[in-house]
Each structure stands twice: as structure tokens, then as C-alpha cells.
Design an enzyme around this catalytic site. Structure first.
Site, PDB file in Angstrom:
ATOM      1  N   CYS A 113      72.597  -9.831  51.824  1.00 62.40           N
ATOM      2  CA  CYS A 113      72.614 -10.728  50.863  1.00 62.40           C
ATOM      3  C   CYS A 113      73.481  -9.846  49.631  1.00 62.40           C
ATOM      4  O   CYS A 113      73.740 -10.586  48.715  1.00 62.40           O
ATOM      5  CB  CYS A 113      71.439 -11.098  50.416  1.00 62.40           C
ATOM      6  SG  CYS A 113      70.509 -12.146  51.691  1.00 62.40           S
ATOM      7  N   HIS A 253      71.157 -13.901  43.400  1.00 61.73           N
ATOM      8  CA  HIS A 253      70.967 -14.107  44.813  1.00 61.73           C
ATOM      9  C   HIS A 253      70.149 -15.437  45.082  1.00 61.73           C
ATOM     10  O   HIS A 253      68.784 -15.185  44.631  1.00 61.73           O
ATOM     11  CB  HIS A 253      70.944 -12.932  45.744  1.00 61.73           C
ATOM     12  CG  HIS A 253      70.547 -13.226  47.111  1.00 61.73           C
ATOM     13  ND1 HIS A 253      71.428 -14.215  47.728  1.00 61.73           N
ATOM     14  CD2 HIS A 253      69.571 -13.177  48.204  1.00 61.73           C
ATOM     15  CE1 HIS A 253      70.912 -14.521  49.156  1.00 61.73           C
ATOM     16  NE2 HIS A 253      69.821 -13.676  49.234  1.00 61.73           N
ATOM     17  N   ASN A 283      69.143 -20.032  51.442  1.00 65.61           N
ATOM     18  CA  ASN A 283      69.843 -18.864  51.461  1.00 65.61           C
ATOM     19  C   ASN A 283      71.251 -18.449  52.219  1.00 65.61           C
ATOM     20  O   ASN A 283      70.977 -18.579  53.441  1.00 65.61           O
ATOM     21  CB  ASN A 283      68.812 -17.828  51.739  1.00 65.61           C
ATOM     22  CG  ASN A 283      69.073 -16.538  51.647  1.00 65.61           C
ATOM     23  OD1 ASN A 283      70.419 -15.889  51.674  1.00 65.61           O
ATOM     24  ND2 ASN A 283      68.170 -15.329  51.991  1.00 65.61           N
TER      25      ASN A 283
END
Ligand code: ACO
Length: 326
Positions: A113, A253, A283
Site C-alpha cells: 500500500c 492511504h 482499499n
């Protein structure tokens, strides 16, 4: 002094929406649980035959069109991804081919990520050194292909998409002010995709043990993420002699709304100054920050001279921050 400046951005998400209501029919979960624990309402899923490089291509095309430049002017293409089209070649090479960018070298970065910010760190270093002048940086993921749709702990979290930014050398005052990247492999077991590499090469056993899917110990990851991100963002402000009130927009994020609000609250930044799209995108790992950045830039949430703060945390473990003057 040379600096990397964002010339333009672009993003792309597949058209197929997967809602929490649909997930309720697939695994033992509920819209209430997903909303309360994560903040996610729906996520996008790549169509059959739509690969990571295709998502990257759409986002990159938009960024190139907006900048009004052609792909043959690119010196380098970096794709941050953990779900590339194939182990070989790099997804960046597929993208280079589709964009027709013969003058660009191309490679991938794997920092889960945090991948886009790791890519930004490399981009910044290349540009500052004078080695490259114009770089296309992309975060792109087709996580749905590596999601275990029988595991309620993970399948409610992830989505597909891509975001791109074109960065160019400038000697003006705007651009990337700082990028800080960190890793700690001690915690590799918290988040991984164990199968298909040299440790667990392709085999019937790996398949039977569902090793080709992403595994995550969510709660342990959550606790480390909150603790780590608090320090990370405060360090980023201090390094730039900035106060939280100087930050026009925090672009985190998009993993979990509780992590995002804990970080914003630690900084003393109200949620009106925080970019959130995980309710619609879930996500998307390395794609999450560039998609959110593009959405913020294209909807007028960032103005010239604004300071924005970007932060990420993910598998590795990895974490990273960046301060950009727009
Ligand atoms: N629906 C219903 N119940 C569920 C679900 C679900 N989808 N998933 C888990 N549960 C249950 C668990 O089984 C557990 O039940 P139990 O108490 O009976 O054992 C309970 O809910 C609580 O589970 P936790 O895992 O403790 O839930 P938590 O509040 O930690 O939320 C989550 C889980 C959303 C995964 C959170 O921990 C998180 O967001 N973690 C961080 C993720 C992250 O930032 N990862 C890094 C980036 S990702 C990357 O790099 C690719």
C-alpha cells in the site's frame, strides 16, 4: 535547486461495483459490520480480461492528455503494484508498450500500500539528481484476482483501480518538498501472499492451501498502523517546518476510516481537510493514494501553492509520507 513537480494526474476505476449487500450473500458478514469497522460501502472490480496494466493505461492516458504531452517524451515509467499482470515482465513494460513510450525505461515497485510513495521517493531522487526530467508514476492494482472470496476477514476490504501522476523537473518553489520511506520486514507475516514465489512455488499443495490469495492479520496490522502513522505525519510536518494548520489537505492511504480519522485527529486536522474515497473504492493498495490525489486535484480540492500531506502504511511492513506544495 531541482525539484519534482506534478504536472498532471489521472485515475481509473472499473465500472463494476461490488456492494456490501452483495458480499452479505457471499460470506458471513453484514453491511453494518463492514461500515462500522472499515467505512467501506462498495468497491470496484476489474472486468474479466481487464488486467492491471489496462487499469494503469487508462489512468496514464488521462494524465498524459491533461498535461498535453505525448508518451514518447517520457524518460521513465514506474508502476507500483503487488498484483502485476505477470511475474515477468514488469507491468511497467506492458504499460510502456501500450502507451508507445519507446524512450522510457520501465520497472515495477513492490511496497504494497505504500508503493506509490516509494515510487515517488525514487522519482524525486532521479529528478533531483538530473538523471531524468519527466517520469510517469502509477499505482495500479487488480486485487480482486488475489482476494480469497471465502475469507470474510479480507474479501470485504479490497478493490481494483489505478492512479497516475506525471512528474517533471522544475527549479520553481512548488513540487515535492519531502518524501520519507520506511520498512520493517520483521512483520512480514502480518500481510502477505505466500504462493507462487520461490518459497512456495506453484504446486497443487499451494493451491489446496489457498496460498495464491492475500492473507492479513488485520487487527495486529491495525494497531501498528495507527501507532506508526501518528509519528510519521508529525515527523513530516516537523521536517518541513510546517504546522498542521498549514496543510490544506491530508491524502491518506485508504485502508480503514478508523485509521484515517485517528491520524487526522492526532494532527488536529478536521475531517473536512481529509480526502476520503474508501467508501466508494475500498482499499486499492498502491492505487489508493494516486486515485485520491487525482480526485482531489480534479474536483478543485487542491489549489496552487497549497501544501498537501500524503501518508501510507502497508505490507512489508512499509510506511511512507510525502509533503507536496501544489
Ligand atoms: N464480517 C463480520 N465479522 C467479521 C468480518 C466480516 N467481514 N471480518 C472479521 N470479522 C469478525 C472476526 O472474526 C472477529 O470475530 P470474533 O471477535 O468473534 O473473533 C471480529 O469480527 C473482530 O475482528 P478483528 O479482526 O479484530 O476486527 P477489526 O476491528 O480489527 O477490523 C480490519 C478488521 C477491518 C481488517 C482492521 O483490523 C484493519 O483495517 N486493519 C488494518 C488493515 C491495513 O491497514 N492493512 C495495511 C494495508 S493493506 C496492504 O498493504 C495490501
Amino acid at each position: 535547486m531541482l525539484r519534482a513537480r506534478i504536472l498532471s494526474t489521472g485515475s481509473y476505476v472499473p465500472s463494476r461495483r461490488l456492494t456490501n449487500a452483495e458480499l452479505e450473500k457471499m460470506v458471513d458478514t453484514s453491511d453494518k459490520w463492514i461500515m462500522e469497522r472499515t467505512g467501506i460501502k462498495e468497491r470496484r472490480i476489474a472486468a474479466e480480461g481487464e488486467n492491471t496494466s489496462d487499469l494503469a493505461y487508462e489512468a496514464s492516458k488521462t494524465a498524459l492528455d491533461r498535461a498535453g504531452i505525448s508518451a514518447d517524451s517520457l524518460d521513465l515509467i514506474i508502476v507500483a503494484t503487488i498484483t502485476g499482470d505477470m511475474p515477468i515482465p514488469a507491468t511497467a513494460c506492458f504499460l510502456q508498450h501500450r502507451l508507445n513510450a519507446p524512450n522510457a525505461a520501465a520497472f515495477d515497485i513492490n511496497a504494497a500500500c505504500s508503493g506509490f510513495l516509494f515510487g515517488l521517493s525514487a522519482t524525486n531522487a532521479y529528478i533531483k539528481s538530473g538523471m531524468y526530467k519527466r517520469i510517469l508514476l502509477v499505482g495500479a492494482e487488480a486485487l480482486s484476482r488475489f482476494t480469497d472470496w471465502e475469507d470474510r476477514n479480507t474479501c470485504v476490504l479490497f478493490g481494483d483501480g489505478a492512479g497516475a501522476a506525471i512528474l517533471e523537473a522544475t527549479d520553481g518553489p512548488s513540487g515535492v518538498m519531502s518524501v520519507d520511506i520506511h520498512s520493517d520486514g520483521t512483520y512480514w507475516e502480518l500481510l502477505n501472499l505466500p504462493g507462487g514465489g520461490s518459497k512456495h512455488p506453484p504446486s497443487k499443495e499451494a493451491e489446496a492451501n489457498r496460498m495464491y490469495y492475500i492473507k492479513m492479520k488485520g487487527n495486529e496490522t491495525f494497531k501498528i498502523a495507527v501507532r506508526t502513522l501518528e509519528k510519521l505525519v508529525l515527523d513530516a510536518l516537523q521536517k518541513n517546518n510546517l504546522d498542521a494548520s498549514d496543510i490544506a489537505l491530508l491524502i491518506p492511504h485508504q485502508a480503514n476510516l478508523r485509521i484515517i480519522s485517528a491520524t487526522a485527529s492526532r494532527l488536529g486536522i478536521g475531517m473536512e481537510r481529509v480526502m476520503v474515497n474508501l467508501d466508494r473504492c475500498g482499499n486499492t493498495s498502491a492505487a489508493s493514494i494516486p486515485i485520491a490525489l487525482d480526485e482531489a486535484a480534479s474536483t478543485g480540492r487542491i489549489k496552487e501553492d497549497d501544501y498537501i500531506l500524503l501518508e501510507a502504511f502497508g505490507g512489508g511492513l512499509t510506511w511512507a509520507s510525502a509533503v507536496i506544495r501544489w
